[in-house]
Design a protein around this motif. Structure first.
Motif, short mmCIF file in Angstrom:
data_model
loop_
_atom_site.label_atom_id
_atom_site.label_comp_id
_atom_site.label_asym_id
_atom_site.label_seq_id
_atom_site.Cartn_x
_atom_site.Cartn_y
_atom_site.Cartn_z
N LEU A 179 0.84 -1.20 0.00
CA LEU A 179 0.00 0.00 0.00
C LEU A 179 0.87 1.25 0.00
O LEU A 179 0.63 2.20 -0.77
CB LEU A 179 -0.92 -0.01 1.22
N ASP A 180 1.89 1.27 0.85
CA ASP A 180 2.78 2.43 0.92
C ASP A 180 3.48 2.68 -0.41
O ASP A 180 3.59 3.83 -0.87
CB ASP A 180 3.82 2.23 2.03
N ASN A 181 3.97 1.62 -1.03
CA ASN A 181 4.68 1.76 -2.31
C ASN A 181 3.76 2.28 -3.41
O ASN A 181 4.17 3.10 -4.25
CB ASN A 181 5.28 0.42 -2.73
N LEU A 182 2.51 1.83 -3.40
CA LEU A 182 1.56 2.30 -4.41
C LEU A 182 1.27 3.79 -4.21
O LEU A 182 1.22 4.55 -5.18
CB LEU A 182 0.27 1.49 -4.32
N CYS A 183 1.12 4.20 -2.97
CA CYS A 183 0.88 5.62 -2.69
C CYS A 183 2.07 6.48 -3.12
O CYS A 183 1.88 7.57 -3.69
CB CYS A 183 0.60 5.83 -1.21
N VAL A 184 3.27 6.01 -2.87
CA VAL A 184 4.47 6.73 -3.28
C VAL A 184 4.53 6.86 -4.80
O VAL A 184 4.82 7.94 -5.35
CB VAL A 184 5.74 6.03 -2.74
N PHE A 185 4.26 5.75 -5.50
CA PHE A 185 4.28 5.76 -6.97
C PHE A 185 3.26 6.74 -7.53
O PHE A 185 3.58 7.56 -8.42
CB PHE A 185 4.00 4.35 -7.50
N LEU A 186 2.02 6.69 -7.04
CA LEU A 186 0.98 7.57 -7.57
C LEU A 186 1.24 9.03 -7.22
O LEU A 186 0.99 9.92 -8.03
CB LEU A 186 -0.38 7.13 -7.03
N SER A 187 1.77 9.27 -6.03
CA SER A 187 2.07 10.66 -5.63
C SER A 187 3.14 11.26 -6.53
O SER A 187 3.08 12.44 -6.89
CB SER A 187 2.53 10.69 -4.17
N ALA A 188 4.14 10.45 -6.89
CA ALA A 188 5.21 10.92 -7.77
C ALA A 188 4.72 11.12 -9.20
O ALA A 188 5.14 12.05 -9.90
CB ALA A 188 6.37 9.94 -7.74
N THR A 189 3.81 10.24 -9.63
CA THR A 189 3.32 10.30 -11.01
C THR A 189 2.27 11.39 -11.20
O THR A 189 2.19 12.02 -12.25
CB THR A 189 2.72 8.94 -11.41
N PHE A 190 1.45 11.61 -10.16
CA PHE A 190 0.37 12.60 -10.25
C PHE A 190 0.48 13.59 -9.08
O PHE A 190 -0.28 13.53 -8.11
CB PHE A 190 -0.99 11.88 -10.21
N PRO A 191 1.43 14.51 -9.16
CA PRO A 191 1.68 15.44 -8.04
C PRO A 191 0.50 16.36 -7.74
O PRO A 191 0.41 16.91 -6.64
CB PRO A 191 2.90 16.23 -8.51
N GLY A 192 -0.42 16.53 -8.70
CA GLY A 192 -1.56 17.41 -8.49
C GLY A 192 -2.72 16.74 -7.79
O GLY A 192 -3.76 17.38 -7.55
#
Length: 379
Positions: A179-192
């Motif tokens: 879960l943490d890794n997915l959140c990190v990936f999406l946060s980096a990919t979609f900063p907005g």
């Protein structure tokens, strides 16, 4: 004849270049062809060869369940996907999957394609297609249950397609590294986009956050192996689009019967796709036949085939320009009002199309991707 082998890394390299519109168009072809073939088979004794998808074959072992899914879809060809579902799902991330691609002239195997990421991708493309057909035009909040590859692909495609989405909440059984890794990936990919991960566990405070997220969601995506509803129907407000892609057996279900029934029109219609207007309730499925036999939520709600609309039928109606009026009776403040649902158990024709698209692109890339085995059939 030569054999081209595409590893998981090879496939990742190829699918990273696919645009959401390309994938949606691919799934439009799949579902339209499938629904046409089903209509033809109901009328004629011999269905056409354009789309053929026999029932999946299952072999149960002590450690895993092996699924074999052959299919043919013109003009994409013929293939068979082999998937192994481990008895203990915690031992691996995602499902072990491989697709064999056959030569159109000889029937020999010409490609071995790692489908570990292709299955989530084709499911996500189908989900996105359903959102475009019957979901809110400008969603602002998306909620996902699960944190595996299915959810990763679904969120990636939806966030790329809807700049209007500003909040994304991912709900998992526990707060873990996946879960943490997915959140990190999406946060980096979609900063907005504001990305939040919730591990449910036995935390009452977390449950309150889950309820708040679902109540405010424009789109809810469920991709779990749950056997009990993940949330009550009352949490889902009018106008929400719910995507259910996790369950594939009669014993599995991700939502309760009340939510399913809310998506069914109160008045039976001869042709639900033609009668549908944006903002009205509708239960879309990838396959009426497969969902009637395998979708636990629909079986539990005691639905009949007349309650469901195949997405392929909806696509044909949409292209004909018949879905042009909005239902003016919709009241978004009344959560007992209409919602839309897309239920998918997966059809093998999707695997043919996505594997063919990846294989064809790999061939065009020549020596830069994949391992080519020359004279594979030579003795």
């Amino acid at each position: 004849m030569s054999l081209l082998v595409l590893t998981a890394a090879d496939c990742n390299k190829i699918i990273s270049s696919f645009e959401p519109n390309d994938l949606v168009t691919l799934m439009e072809d799949v579902f339209t062809s499938y629904s046409r073939s089903q209509t033809h088979s109901r009328i004629h004794s011999n269905p056409p060869s354009k789309s053929v998808a026999p029932p999946r074959t299952k072999i149960q072992t002590e450690n895993y369940t092996a699924l074999f899914m052959p299919a043919r879809l013109e003009p994409y060809g013929t293939s068979i996907k082999v998937v192994s579902v481990l008895t203990d799902a915690s031992l691996a991330r995602g499902l072990s999957a491989t697709t064999l691609v056959l030569d159109e002239q000889t029937g020999a195997v010409r490609g071995v394609v790692n489908a570990t990421r292709l299955t989530p991708l084709r499911n996500a493309a189908g989900s996105l297609l359903s959102s475009r057909l019957v979901g809110p035009k400008h969603p602002t909040s998306i909620v996902a249950f699960g944190a595996g590859m299915q959810i990763e692909s679904n969120l990636d495609l939806h966030l790329r397609s809807y700049p209007s989405i500003k909040t994304c909440t991912i709900i998992n059984r526990t707060k873990n590294a996946r879960l943490d890794n997915l959140c990190v990936f999406l946060s980096a990919t979609f900063p907005g986009v504001s990305i939040a991960g919730i591990g449910r566990g036995k935390d009452n405070q977390a449950e309150g956050a889950v309820e708040a997220a679902v109540r405010s969601a424009s789109i809810v995506i469920c991709a779990t192996s749950a056997t009990q509803a993940l949330f009550p129907s009352a949490w889902v407000h009018a106008g929400t689009h719910v995507i259910l892609i996790g369950s594939y057996t009669p014993a599995m279900r991700e939502v309760d019967r009340e939510l399913i029934r809310r998506a069914c029109p109160k008045e039976k219609r001869t042709n639900s796709a033609t009668a549908y207007r944006k903002g009205a309730p509708i239960l879309l499925v990838d396959s009426i036949k497969a969902c009637a036999e395998e979708a636990g939520e629909l079986i539990d709600a005691q639905l009949s085939p007349d309650d469901m609309v195949e997405i392929g039928e909806m696509i044909a109606t949409s292209h004909a320009g018949e879905n042009v009026e909005d239902d003016k009776q919709v009241n978004d403040s009344d959560f007992a009002g209409p919602i839309t649902i897309f239920k998918s158990v997966g059809i093998a024709a999707q695997d043919v199309a996505i594997a063919s698209a990846v294989f064809t692109k790999a061939q065009k890339l020549s020596e830069s991707v994949g391992t080519k085995i020359d004279q594979y059939d030579s003795l």
